[in-house]
Design a protein around this motif. Sequence first.
Motif, PDB file in Angstrom:
ATOM      1  N   GLY A  15       4.649  -5.864   0.237  1.00 15.39           N
ATOM      2  CA  GLY A  15       3.747  -5.109   1.098  1.00 15.39           C
ATOM      3  C   GLY A  15       2.279  -5.219   0.736  1.00 15.39           C
ATOM      4  O   GLY A  15       1.429  -4.663   1.415  1.00 15.39           O
ATOM      5  N   ALA A  16       1.971  -5.949  -0.336  1.00 19.44           N
ATOM      6  CA  ALA A  16       0.566  -6.122  -0.737  1.00 19.44           C
ATOM      7  C   ALA A  16      -0.163  -6.936   0.322  1.00 19.44           C
ATOM      8  O   ALA A  16       0.303  -7.996   0.722  1.00 19.44           O
ATOM      9  N   PRO A  17      -1.296  -6.427   0.782  1.00 15.45           N
ATOM     10  CA  PRO A  17      -2.031  -7.146   1.823  1.00 15.45           C
ATOM     11  C   PRO A  17      -2.740  -8.379   1.261  1.00 15.45           C
ATOM     12  O   PRO A  17      -3.704  -8.272   0.510  1.00 15.45           O
ATOM     13  N   ALA A  18      -2.204  -9.524   1.587  1.00 18.64           N
ATOM     14  CA  ALA A  18      -2.804 -10.796   1.167  1.00 18.64           C
ATOM     15  C   ALA A  18      -2.329 -11.876   2.141  1.00 18.64           C
ATOM     16  O   ALA A  18      -1.186 -11.838   2.584  1.00 18.64           O
ATOM     17  N   PRO A  19      -3.193 -12.821   2.447  1.00 16.99           N
ATOM     18  CA  PRO A  19      -2.782 -13.899   3.353  1.00 16.99           C
ATOM     19  C   PRO A  19      -1.818 -14.866   2.670  1.00 16.99           C
ATOM     20  O   PRO A  19      -1.808 -14.988   1.437  1.00 16.99           O
ATOM     21  N   ALA A  20      -1.006 -15.529   3.454  1.00 13.24           N
ATOM     22  CA  ALA A  20      -0.116 -16.556   2.918  1.00 13.24           C
ATOM     23  C   ALA A  20      -0.946 -17.577   2.153  1.00 13.24           C
ATOM     24  O   ALA A  20      -2.023 -17.964   2.592  1.00 13.24           O
ATOM     25  N   GLY A  21      -0.472 -17.959   0.989  1.00 13.19           N
ATOM     26  CA  GLY A  21      -1.181 -18.909   0.145  1.00 13.19           C
ATOM     27  C   GLY A  21      -2.003 -18.256  -0.953  1.00 13.19           C
ATOM     28  O   GLY A  21      -2.417 -18.926  -1.892  1.00 13.19           O
ATOM     29  N   ALA A  22      -2.243 -16.950  -0.863  1.00 15.10           N
ATOM     30  CA  ALA A  22      -2.994 -16.247  -1.914  1.00 15.10           C
ATOM     31  C   ALA A  22      -2.173 -16.229  -3.197  1.00 15.10           C
ATOM     32  O   ALA A  22      -0.944 -16.167  -3.163  1.00 15.10           O
ATOM     33  N   THR A  23      -2.856 -16.309  -4.325  1.00 16.41           N
ATOM     34  CA  THR A  23      -2.165 -16.292  -5.615  1.00 16.41           C
ATOM     35  C   THR A  23      -2.784 -15.259  -6.549  1.00 16.41           C
ATOM     36  O   THR A  23      -3.968 -14.943  -6.471  1.00 16.41           O
ATOM     37  N   PRO A  42       4.975 -17.019   3.275  1.00 14.11           N
ATOM     38  CA  PRO A  42       5.156 -16.344   4.561  1.00 14.11           C
ATOM     39  C   PRO A  42       6.228 -15.251   4.528  1.00 14.11           C
ATOM     40  O   PRO A  42       6.107 -14.232   5.197  1.00 14.11           O
ATOM     41  N   ALA A  43       7.269 -15.443   3.720  1.00 17.56           N
ATOM     42  CA  ALA A  43       8.370 -14.473   3.682  1.00 17.56           C
ATOM     43  C   ALA A  43       8.246 -13.458   2.552  1.00 17.56           C
ATOM     44  O   ALA A  43       9.144 -12.658   2.341  1.00 17.56           O
ATOM     45  N   GLY A  44       7.169 -13.469   1.789  1.00 18.07           N
ATOM     46  CA  GLY A  44       7.007 -12.530   0.675  1.00 18.07           C
ATOM     47  C   GLY A  44       6.403 -13.212  -0.536  1.00 18.07           C
ATOM     48  O   GLY A  44       5.923 -14.341  -0.457  1.00 18.07           O
ATOM     49  N   TRP A  45       6.425 -12.516  -1.652  1.00 11.49           N
ATOM     50  CA  TRP A  45       5.831 -13.031  -2.884  1.00 11.49           C
ATOM     51  C   TRP A  45       6.872 -13.803  -3.694  1.00 11.49           C
ATOM     52  O   TRP A  45       8.029 -13.394  -3.792  1.00 11.49           O
ATOM     53  N   ARG A  46       6.425 -14.932  -4.287  1.00  8.58           N
ATOM     54  CA  ARG A  46       7.277 -15.752  -5.146  1.00  8.58           C
ATOM     55  C   ARG A  46       6.620 -15.887  -6.510  1.00  8.58           C
ATOM     56  O   ARG A  46       5.393 -15.907  -6.617  1.00  8.58           O
TER      57      ARG A  46
END
Length: 103
Positions: A15-23, A42-46
């Motif tokens: 739920g952390a607001p960050a665009p896809a690709g943010a690290t 896109p589907a969450g944090w990895r």
Amino acid sequence: MLATFVHALPAAFTGAPAPAGATVEVTMPGPAGGRWTLLRAPAGWRLAAGPAPDPVARVVLDAETAWRRWTKGIGRDAALAAAELSGDRALGLRLLDAVAIIG
């Protein structure tokens, strides 16, 4: 042990607001530590081992503080006092909300 505990981090970033690709780069200095990258997919944090090329946030936390916080052995304020955060502070602070052992 820490290499296992860091696997709790993606859930803490849900739920952390960050665009896809943010690290977010997490560093724990010393022989028991390491460096990991959280990637907003896109589907969450990895989680991945190693440094992030251009992180939006960096968190440095000593190993003892990390394991104690992630096992609820110390409070958030005590962990925050020991942490070094740079970049997107709100995003980096989520690291302190991880729980690696539920008991």
